[in-house]
Design a protein around this motif. Sequence first.
Motif, PDB file in Angstrom:
ATOM      1  N   ARG A 233       0.831  -1.207   0.000  1.00 22.12           N
ATOM      2  CA  ARG A 233       0.000   0.000   0.000  1.00 22.12           C
ATOM      3  C   ARG A 233       0.863   1.253   0.000  1.00 22.12           C
ATOM      4  N   GLU A 234       1.915   1.253   0.817  1.00 20.16           N
ATOM      5  CA  GLU A 234       2.803   2.416   0.869  1.00 20.16           C
ATOM      6  C   GLU A 234       3.592   2.568  -0.433  1.00 20.16           C
ATOM      7  N   ARG A 235       4.053   1.448  -1.002  1.00 21.79           N
ATOM      8  CA  ARG A 235       4.775   1.511  -2.271  1.00 21.79           C
ATOM      9  C   ARG A 235       3.876   2.030  -3.386  1.00 21.79           C
ATOM     10  N   ALA A 236       2.614   1.586  -3.391  1.00 25.52           N
ATOM     11  CA  ALA A 236       1.682   2.047  -4.422  1.00 25.52           C
ATOM     12  C   ALA A 236       1.454   3.547  -4.313  1.00 25.52           C
ATOM     13  N   ALA A 237       1.345   4.044  -3.085  1.00 23.81           N
ATOM     14  CA  ALA A 237       1.172   5.489  -2.896  1.00 23.81           C
ATOM     15  C   ALA A 237       2.401   6.244  -3.391  1.00 23.81           C
ATOM     16  N   LEU A 238       3.592   5.696  -3.120  1.00 21.71           N
ATOM     17  CA  LEU A 238       4.827   6.343  -3.566  1.00 21.71           C
ATOM     18  C   LEU A 238       4.934   6.331  -5.090  1.00 21.71           C
ATOM     19  N   ILE A 239       4.580   5.206  -5.723  1.00 18.61           N
ATOM     20  CA  ILE A 239       4.608   5.134  -7.182  1.00 18.61           C
ATOM     21  C   ILE A 239       3.625   6.127  -7.789  1.00 18.61           C
ATOM     22  N   HIS A 240       2.457   6.235  -7.172  1.00 19.14           N
ATOM     23  CA  HIS A 240       1.453   7.180  -7.660  1.00 19.14           C
ATOM     24  C   HIS A 240       1.989   8.616  -7.593  1.00 19.14           C
ATOM     25  N   GLU A 241       2.640   8.962  -6.499  1.00 17.74           N
ATOM     26  CA  GLU A 241       3.223  10.299  -6.378  1.00 17.74           C
ATOM     27  C   GLU A 241       4.332  10.514  -7.419  1.00 17.74           C
TER      28      GLU A 241
END
Length: 316
Positions: A233-241
Motif C-alpha cells: 500500500r505504501e509503495r503504491a502510494a509512492l509510485i502514484h506520487e
Amino acid sequence: MSGFAYVVARSGTREATPEEATRVRRGFVWIHLTNRDDHVQTWLRDTARLAPFVIDALTALETRPRCDQVDGGAVLNLRGKTRAAMQISDPLASVRLFVDGERVISVTRLHLDAIDVTRAAMTSGKVRDAGDLIASLADAITRQLDPEVADLGDSLDACEERLDARNAFELRRKVNADRRTAIGYRRFLYPQRIALENLAALPVRWLHDDDRLHIAAAADRAARMAEELEAIRERAALIHETLTDLRAELIDQRSLLIAVAAMVFLPLTFITGLFGMNVDGIPYAHHPGSFWVITGFSLAVAAGVAIYFVRRHWFR
C-alpha cells in the motif's frame, strides 16, 4: 438446504448428509452448510440445537475474522480465497465455524477454495478430530492467499521498472487497482492473524500441541502477509506520487517548448505586422529586394533569440 458432512469413527471416515451426521453418537463429525436460504437458521436451531448467539455468528451477513470461546467450544470466523466474483473492497469470502470437540459445524455463503483442500484431507484420513480440521482449514486458507499477496508485490515491481511519464495513465490505473486490492486483503488479514492467535491460545481439550503449532504457523503467515500488504500500500502510494511528478515534469517541459517557440515568433510577428501595414510611407515598399531583406532580418532575429535561450540552458 445444501451441504455435506463427514463422520470419523474407528472404522474410518465416511461421507454422510447433515441429517445423518446429527444422529451420530460416537466419533467426530464435520457438517458443512451453505447459507443461502432461511432453512439454515431453522436447522441450526431445531436440529443442531445451537445457542442463539452461535446461530447469529454462523449466519450473519456482515462478518470479519474473529474467535470467541463458548463454554468448551469456540466460534470462529475466517476469510479465504474464492472463485466467485467479489468486489475489490471485499475480495475474500467468509467461513463461519462452531467447534465443540465432537463436532464442527461450518457455514459459508460462497464457496471457499480451502474447503476443497480440507475435504480432500478429510477423505484421505489425515483429519481425525476437530483440532486437525481447524488446523488444516487455517493452513489451507493462508497458503492459498500467500501467492495472491506475492503477485501484488510482483505487479508493483513491474510498474516500478516501467516508470515513465509516457506510461503514466496506464500505470496509474494498474497501481490504483493493486492498491485497492491490497487494502481489501489487509482489511481481513490483520484481524485474521489475531483470530488465529486467539484460537491457538484457547484452553480447550480438543486442540492438541501439534494443532496449536499448525495454527500458530498459519497466524504467523497471516501476519507476514498483512505486513507485506501494508508495504504494498505504501509503495503504491509512492509510485502514484512519482507518476504525478513525472507527468507534471513532462507538462512543464512541453510548456517550456511552447513558451520558447512563442518568444521566437513574437518579434517576427511584430516585424511582419509592422511592414505589412497597408499605409503610405513604408520604407522600401517599392524596392525590388525589400522582401528578401526583411526575410533575412527576420531569420537573423529568430536565430538570435534561439541562441539566447540555448546559452541560458532553457532546453536542459
